[in-house]
Design a protein around this motif. Structure first.
Motif, PDB file in Angstrom:
ATOM      1  N   ALA A 332       0.832  -1.205   0.000  1.00 60.94           N
ATOM      2  CA  ALA A 332       0.000   0.000   0.000  1.00 60.94           C
ATOM      3  C   ALA A 332       0.867   1.256   0.000  1.00 60.94           C
ATOM      4  O   ALA A 332       0.601   2.218  -0.733  1.00 60.94           O
ATOM      5  N   LYS A 333       1.922   1.250   0.801  1.00 61.10           N
ATOM      6  CA  LYS A 333       2.824   2.403   0.842  1.00 61.10           C
ATOM      7  C   LYS A 333       3.517   2.594  -0.512  1.00 61.10           C
ATOM      8  O   LYS A 333       3.676   3.725  -0.997  1.00 61.10           O
ATOM      9  N   LYS A 334       3.901   1.490  -1.107  1.00 66.30           N
ATOM     10  CA  LYS A 334       4.554   1.545  -2.417  1.00 66.30           C
ATOM     11  C   LYS A 334       3.595   2.115  -3.467  1.00 66.30           C
ATOM     12  O   LYS A 334       3.984   2.894  -4.338  1.00 66.30           O
ATOM     13  N   PHE A 335       2.315   1.745  -3.358  1.00 63.17           N
ATOM     14  CA  PHE A 335       1.310   2.225  -4.298  1.00 63.17           C
ATOM     15  C   PHE A 335       1.087   3.731  -4.145  1.00 63.17           C
ATOM     16  O   PHE A 335       1.036   4.475  -5.139  1.00 63.17           O
ATOM     17  N   VAL A 336       0.949   4.208  -2.902  1.00 55.69           N
ATOM     18  CA  VAL A 336       0.762   5.645  -2.668  1.00 55.69           C
ATOM     19  C   VAL A 336       1.948   6.426  -3.217  1.00 55.69           C
ATOM     20  O   VAL A 336       1.789   7.461  -3.885  1.00 55.69           O
TER      21      VAL A 336
END
Length: 439
Positions: A332-336
């Protein structure tokens, strides 16, 4: 302040991507592909401009391809979000990444359901440049960030240059007193034209923000001085309430139906020629530029007028956050991080100009933001004030906003001739104090 949103079912779109093949294919055979085993769910607010929605879907698909995962994107109308969030939190089936207004970031931080993403904010700034300090401030609690700013929206004064000129005015109002006098002169019920397109329906977020802008500019507040002590019931807040009431009931400068308007009310009034002046974000300008070039040329943009204590601009901060119950926090952090990379993000923001303002100050120098009608939208970002003003933003201020106590109180004030500004503000103070005193 989402006047372009209409009640609609969420649109669910899958951006699925296949992983690489396993083993070499035989002659004449198509390569065998492994299906991704990991899925990332993203809830995003449906944008007014379809080009932006398409870019979001394409970007999500590209992320899936590069990382060999399924990305499940739901584009959701703003007013449909809260029941979905509540149900997901209750059942522990939250999305991995979600859109949040800053007031929701505050509320969900207070409930302890959001992930601390301070490290992610630092990484984003390290890679792309600083984010507007005012936007970070709105989603920071006890020195930590609980969302990553994604875009901003600025409220401005729209005015019909031709109608003002015909009424003898060569410039827009700079103060609320000037605004009131001009609105009264511009009003001609016989022609169906009213000077001020102000509205007060129950769910009207435009009204919630504008009422605060007026009260703040008078030196009043709808919250606290220190995050604890409620200071709503003051001579300044009462004076602002009296000003608003008299525009509706004495001057009659607003359309008769405006007391029941939802967020789309002032848009429609301006587009139809019923209102000579309104306050809104960049959605109106984007719409008329595309659909009504003549009205676009006839439209002027100016800052929100000043009161006795100056002009205060209500900030709108839209963010991406991660729930603690996310099954894929690292992904999720990578996506943001992927969604706010400046090279792609710059294009996405510009497709929504002037509604969708950039989080990076540097991007305000791009040509699209230097256009005469667009410039004011990005110039106001550094001067934003947020819910809770004059204190810092806090979750209780967000709760007060979402309860719509302000709209309820002012609607009663405008409908009941015997309900005075003094009584209205006293009652509002008690309601807001109850929220702050609640554990």
């Amino acid at each position: 302040m989402k006047p372009w949103v209409t009640k609609a079912m969420a649109v669910t779109l899958m951006a699925s991507v296949a992983a690489g093949c396993s083993g070499g294919p035989s002659a004449g055979e198509a390569p065998k592909q492994e299906k991704p085993t990991q899925t990332l769910t993203f809830w995003m607010k449906k944008q007014l401009f379809e080009d932006q929605n398409k870019l979001i879907l394409e970007r999500a698909k590209q992320f899936g391809t590069e990382n060999q995962v399924n990305v499940n994107v739901e584009l959701i109308a703003y007013e449909d979000f809260y029941p979905k969030w509540s149900a997901a939190i209750e059942s522990k089936t939250t999305p991995d990444v979600s859109f949040f207004g800053y007031q929701e970031v505050g509320q969900f931080y207070a409930k302890g359901v959001l992930e601390d993403v301070s490290d992610l904010v630092k990484k984003v700034e390290s890679d792309n440049g600083e984010i507007h300090e005012s936007m970070k401030k709105a989603i920071s609690f006890q020195g930590k960030q609980y969302a990553v700013p994604f875009w901003t929206e600025s409220q401005v004064l729209y005015y019909r240059k031709d109608l003002l000129k015909n009424a003898g005015f060569d410039a827009p109002p700079k103060t609320w007193d000037e605004f009131r006098a001009m609105a009264k002169k511009l009003t001609d019920p016989g022609k169906g034209v009213y000077g001020a397109g102000l509205g007060y329906g129950k769910g009207n977020s435009d009204a919630e923000f504008l009422t605060r802008a007026i009260i703040w500019s008078y030196g009043g507040s709808l919250d606290t001085k220190d995050g604890k002590t409620v200071i709503v019931n003051s001579p300044e807040t009462i004076a602002a309430a009296k000003f608003i009431k008299e525009m509706f009931t004495v001057d009659k400068s607003t359309p008769p139906s405006s007391i029941g308007w939802d967020d789309s009310g002032n848009n429609k009034a301006y587009l139809s020629g019923q209102a000579a002046m309104i306050f809104n974000v960049g959605s109106v300008l984007g719409t008329i530029k595309k659909d009504n070039p003549e009205l676009y040329e006839n439209t002027g943009i100016a800052p929100i007028p000043a009161g006795p204590k100056g002009s205060v601009i209500p900030g709108i901060s839209n963010n991406l956050g991660i729930f603690k119950d996310s099954k894929n926090k690292d992904l999720a952090k990578k996506f943001v991080e992927y969604m706010v990379k400046e090279d792609w993000y710059k294009t996405w923001v510009e497709k929504g100009a002037p509604l969708t303002g950039p989080i990076y100050p540097e991007l305000a120098n791009e040509p699209v933001w230097q256009e005469e009608k667009n410039k004011g939208f990005v110039e106001s970002i550094k001067s934003f004030a947020f819910l809770g003003f004059p204190s810092e933003y806090n979750p209780k201020a967000g709760e007060v906003f979402n309860l719509r106590y302000v709209n309820d109180t002012f609607q009663k004030l405008l409908l009941d001739a015997n309900y005075t500004p003094e009584t209205a503000i006293k009652d509002l103070h008690a309601k807001i104090e109850e929220v702050y005193n609640k554990q």
